[in-house]
Design an enzyme around this catalytic site. Structure first.
Site, PDB file in Angstrom:
ATOM      1  N   CYS A 108       0.870  -1.176   0.000  1.00 23.25           N
ATOM      2  CA  CYS A 108       0.000   0.000   0.000  1.00 23.25           C
ATOM      3  C   CYS A 108       0.902   1.219   0.000  1.00 23.25           C
ATOM      4  O   CYS A 108       2.091   1.115   0.257  1.00 23.25           O
ATOM      5  CB  CYS A 108      -0.900   0.008   1.234  1.00 23.25           C
ATOM      6  SG  CYS A 108      -2.205   1.264   1.127  1.00 23.25           S
ATOM      7  N   CYS A 110      -0.085   4.273   1.659  1.00 26.61           N
ATOM      8  CA  CYS A 110      -0.460   5.302   2.644  1.00 26.61           C
ATOM      9  C   CYS A 110       0.597   5.536   3.720  1.00 26.61           C
ATOM     10  O   CYS A 110       0.693   6.632   4.258  1.00 26.61           O
ATOM     11  CB  CYS A 110      -1.819   4.996   3.265  1.00 26.61           C
ATOM     12  SG  CYS A 110      -1.843   3.515   4.265  1.00 26.61           S
ATOM     13  N   CYS A 118      -3.746   6.183  -0.157  1.00 29.48           N
ATOM     14  CA  CYS A 118      -3.223   4.860  -0.520  1.00 29.48           C
ATOM     15  C   CYS A 118      -2.715   4.797  -1.961  1.00 29.48           C
ATOM     16  O   CYS A 118      -2.395   3.717  -2.465  1.00 29.48           O
ATOM     17  CB  CYS A 118      -4.273   3.794  -0.273  1.00 29.48           C
ATOM     18  SG  CYS A 118      -4.786   3.729   1.455  1.00 29.48           S
ATOM     19  N   LYS A 183     -12.303  -4.822   2.064  1.00 30.68           N
ATOM     20  CA  LYS A 183     -11.726  -3.947   3.084  1.00 30.68           C
ATOM     21  C   LYS A 183     -12.601  -2.709   3.184  1.00 30.68           C
ATOM     22  O   LYS A 183     -12.766  -1.973   2.218  1.00 30.68           O
ATOM     23  CB  LYS A 183     -10.300  -3.569   2.705  1.00 30.68           C
ATOM     24  CG  LYS A 183      -9.677  -2.604   3.687  1.00 30.68           C
ATOM     25  CD  LYS A 183      -8.240  -2.310   3.377  1.00 30.68           C
ATOM     26  CE  LYS A 183      -7.718  -1.221   4.294  1.00 30.68           C
ATOM     27  NZ  LYS A 183      -6.327  -0.880   3.995  1.00 30.68           N
ATOM     28  N   GLU A 221     -16.361  -7.664  -4.904  1.00 26.77           N
ATOM     29  CA  GLU A 221     -14.925  -7.329  -4.802  1.00 26.77           C
ATOM     30  C   GLU A 221     -14.079  -8.596  -4.673  1.00 26.77           C
ATOM     31  O   GLU A 221     -13.018  -8.719  -5.292  1.00 26.77           O
ATOM     32  CB  GLU A 221     -14.667  -6.424  -3.587  1.00 26.77           C
ATOM     33  CG  GLU A 221     -15.215  -5.020  -3.709  1.00 26.77           C
ATOM     34  CD  GLU A 221     -14.308  -4.091  -4.527  1.00 26.77           C
ATOM     35  OE1 GLU A 221     -13.240  -4.541  -4.983  1.00 26.77           O
ATOM     36  OE2 GLU A 221     -14.687  -2.920  -4.712  1.00 26.77           O
ATOM     37  N   LYS A 236     -11.836  -7.582   6.149  1.00 29.83           N
ATOM     38  CA  LYS A 236     -11.228  -6.713   7.152  1.00 29.83           C
ATOM     39  C   LYS A 236     -12.137  -5.533   7.417  1.00 29.83           C
ATOM     40  O   LYS A 236     -12.573  -4.907   6.454  1.00 29.83           O
ATOM     41  CB  LYS A 236      -9.888  -6.238   6.609  1.00 29.83           C
ATOM     42  CG  LYS A 236      -9.168  -5.253   7.471  1.00 29.83           C
ATOM     43  CD  LYS A 236      -7.937  -4.778   6.775  1.00 29.83           C
ATOM     44  CE  LYS A 236      -7.426  -3.600   7.560  1.00 29.83           C
ATOM     45  NZ  LYS A 236      -6.493  -2.811   6.826  1.00 29.83           N
ATOM     46  N   TYR A 301      -3.111  -9.025  16.216  1.00 30.30           N
ATOM     47  CA  TYR A 301      -2.045  -8.526  17.081  1.00 30.30           C
ATOM     48  C   TYR A 301      -1.923  -9.401  18.333  1.00 30.30           C
ATOM     49  O   TYR A 301      -0.961  -9.280  19.077  1.00 30.30           O
ATOM     50  CB  TYR A 301      -2.324  -7.064  17.449  1.00 30.30           C
ATOM     51  CG  TYR A 301      -2.399  -6.181  16.221  1.00 30.30           C
ATOM     52  CD1 TYR A 301      -1.240  -5.717  15.605  1.00 30.30           C
ATOM     53  CD2 TYR A 301      -3.630  -5.873  15.624  1.00 30.30           C
ATOM     54  CE1 TYR A 301      -1.302  -4.940  14.452  1.00 30.30           C
ATOM     55  CE2 TYR A 301      -3.703  -5.095  14.478  1.00 30.30           C
ATOM     56  CZ  TYR A 301      -2.538  -4.641  13.894  1.00 30.30           C
ATOM     57  OH  TYR A 301      -2.604  -3.886  12.741  1.00 30.30           O
TER      58      TYR A 301
HETATM   59  C1  PBG Z   1      -2.980   0.307   4.752  1.00 30.65           C
HETATM   60  C2  PBG Z   1      -3.568  -0.520   5.836  1.00 30.65           C
HETATM   61  C3  PBG Z   1      -4.357  -0.118   6.913  1.00 30.65           C
HETATM   62  C4  PBG Z   1      -4.561  -1.254   7.696  1.00 30.65           C
HETATM   63  C5  PBG Z   1      -3.918  -2.306   7.068  1.00 30.65           C
HETATM   64  N1  PBG Z   1      -3.327  -1.832   5.903  1.00 30.65           N
HETATM   65  C6  PBG Z   1      -4.856   1.211   7.289  1.00 30.65           C
HETATM   66  C7  PBG Z   1      -5.895   1.890   6.494  1.00 30.65           C
HETATM   67  O1  PBG Z   1      -6.404   1.381   5.487  1.00 30.65           O
HETATM   68  O2  PBG Z   1      -6.174   3.015   6.871  1.00 30.65           O
HETATM   69  C8  PBG Z   1      -5.330  -1.300   8.979  1.00 30.65           C
HETATM   70  C9  PBG Z   1      -4.905  -2.364   9.927  1.00 30.65           C
HETATM   71  C10 PBG Z   1      -5.364  -2.180  11.331  1.00 30.65           C
HETATM   72  O3  PBG Z   1      -6.157  -1.289  11.669  1.00 30.65           O
HETATM   73  O4  PBG Z   1      -4.919  -2.987  12.161  1.00 30.65           O
HETATM   74  N2  PBG Z   1      -3.883   0.800   3.834  1.00 30.65           N
END
Ligand code: PBG
Length: 316
Positions: A108, A110, A118, A183, A221, A236, A301
């Site tokens: 990604c 970001c 992103c 996502k 998706e 997610k 985590y």
């Molecule tokens: C990157 C990304 C994010 C997360 C995983 N990859 C952040 C977002 O999309 O803002 C979030 C993971 C988490 O909250 O544990 N784009």
């Protein structure tokens, strides 16, 4: 009832090999810095990450998902695809020092862009099509450095196909892609953005991440990602999205991953520190319910703790 019988007829079984631990790698040396919104989680520099990798391996967790936090961010996110970038260096080192670890790269932009979006920008916002090239370069640079699998989390349309094509062209025919397929634009990512210093500096991610009111779109998706060549599809966040884990699993017929995100972690930590809930049984219940919903893989985590609960027979 005899506890042995209860366990004998249990429908959901868990295995440590299906756990993935997400890890933040920060540029610099001798850094192990606690993330304030995620007590117990740290940003590690590559020279210190071994401490955590060792304890994960000891616990039986052998897969990690790396996020890089560079010193230098710019509009083009150039450190995302630099061969000497923070995450590339970490992959090189981890591959050498921990050959038994399965290394996954989050793909990604970001964490690497000065604006925190992103992808690269155009007048209207994020330029979907131009971003694809940078994502593909990022994936290749991670695999060249030692990543065993890549996991695009950017949510640009067409990125799985672009990454697959580029990996194949570079000779990485056997490197799998775990796509963040469904996502959602979620407030559960708040602590992650503090951890990765990646909050967008303007606007939000709603033009590329999904609306949590939508179910059919999530399945669409995932089907698109599968058609583009994804090997694993991901949902997610995990906790509030069990319906979609189930539905996508059945529609797509690929292994499904569920990502229990930073906000889920922070809520458990906060509420248990306040004495409102008990941490361990809540963590077990969240994981078991994701697997029951259909997850084959659980990204958390709490992966190391979960491995301990599985080992001791508390769950699974
Ligand atoms: C990157 C990304 C994010 C997360 C995983 N990859 C952040 C977002 O999309 O803002 C979030 C993971 C988490 O909250 O544990 N784009």
């Amino acid at each position: 009832m005899h506890p042995g019988l209860r366990k004998m007829v249990r429908e959901t079984r868990m295995d440590k090999s299906s756990l993935i631990y997400p890890m933040f790698i920060v540029e610099g040396e001798n850094i192990k810095q606690e993330i304030s919104a995620m007590p117990g989680q740290y940003r590690y520099s590559a020279d210190r990450m071994g401490e955590k990798l060792e304890s994960l391996l000891r616990a039986g967790v052998s897969s990690v998902l790396f996020f890089g936090i560079p010193k230098h961010k710019d509009a083009m996110g150039s450190m995302a695809y630099a061969q000497d970038g923070v995450v590339q260096r970490a992959f090189e080192r981890a591959k050498k020092e921990f050959p038994g670890m399965y290394l996954i790269g989050d793909v990604c932009m970001c964490e690497y862009t000065s604006h925190g979006h992103c992808g690269v920008l155009c007048k209207e916002g994020v330029d979907n099509d131009r971003t694809l090239e940078y994502l593909a370069r990022t994936a290749v640079s991670q695999v060249q450095a030692g990543a065993d699998m890549v996991a695009p989390s950017d949510m640009m349309d067409g990125r799985v196909a672009a990454i697959r094509r580029t990996l194949d062209a570079e000779g990485f025919l056997h490197t799998p892609i775990m796509a963040y397929s469904a996502k959602f634009a979620s407030s559960f990512y708040g602590p992650f953005r503090e951890a990765a210093k990646s909050a967008p500096s303007f606007g939000d991610r709603k033009s590329y991440q999904m609306d949590y009111h939508n179910r059919r779109e999530a399945v669409k998706e995932a089907l698109l990602d599968a058609a583009e060549g994804a090997d694993i599809v991901m949902v997610k966040p995990a906790m509030a999205y069990g319906d979609l884990i189930r539905e996508i699993k059945e529609a797509v017929r690929l292994p499904a991953a569920a990502y229990s995100v930073s906000g889920e972690y922070a809520m458990v930590k906060g509420a248990s520190a306040a004495g409102y809930i008990e941490e361990a049984p809540v963590v077990c219940e969240m994981a078991a319910c994701a697997y029951r919903a259909g997850a084959d893989i659980y990204i958390s985590y709490f992966a190391e703790e979960l491995a301990g609960y599985i080992e001791r027979g508390v769950i699974g």
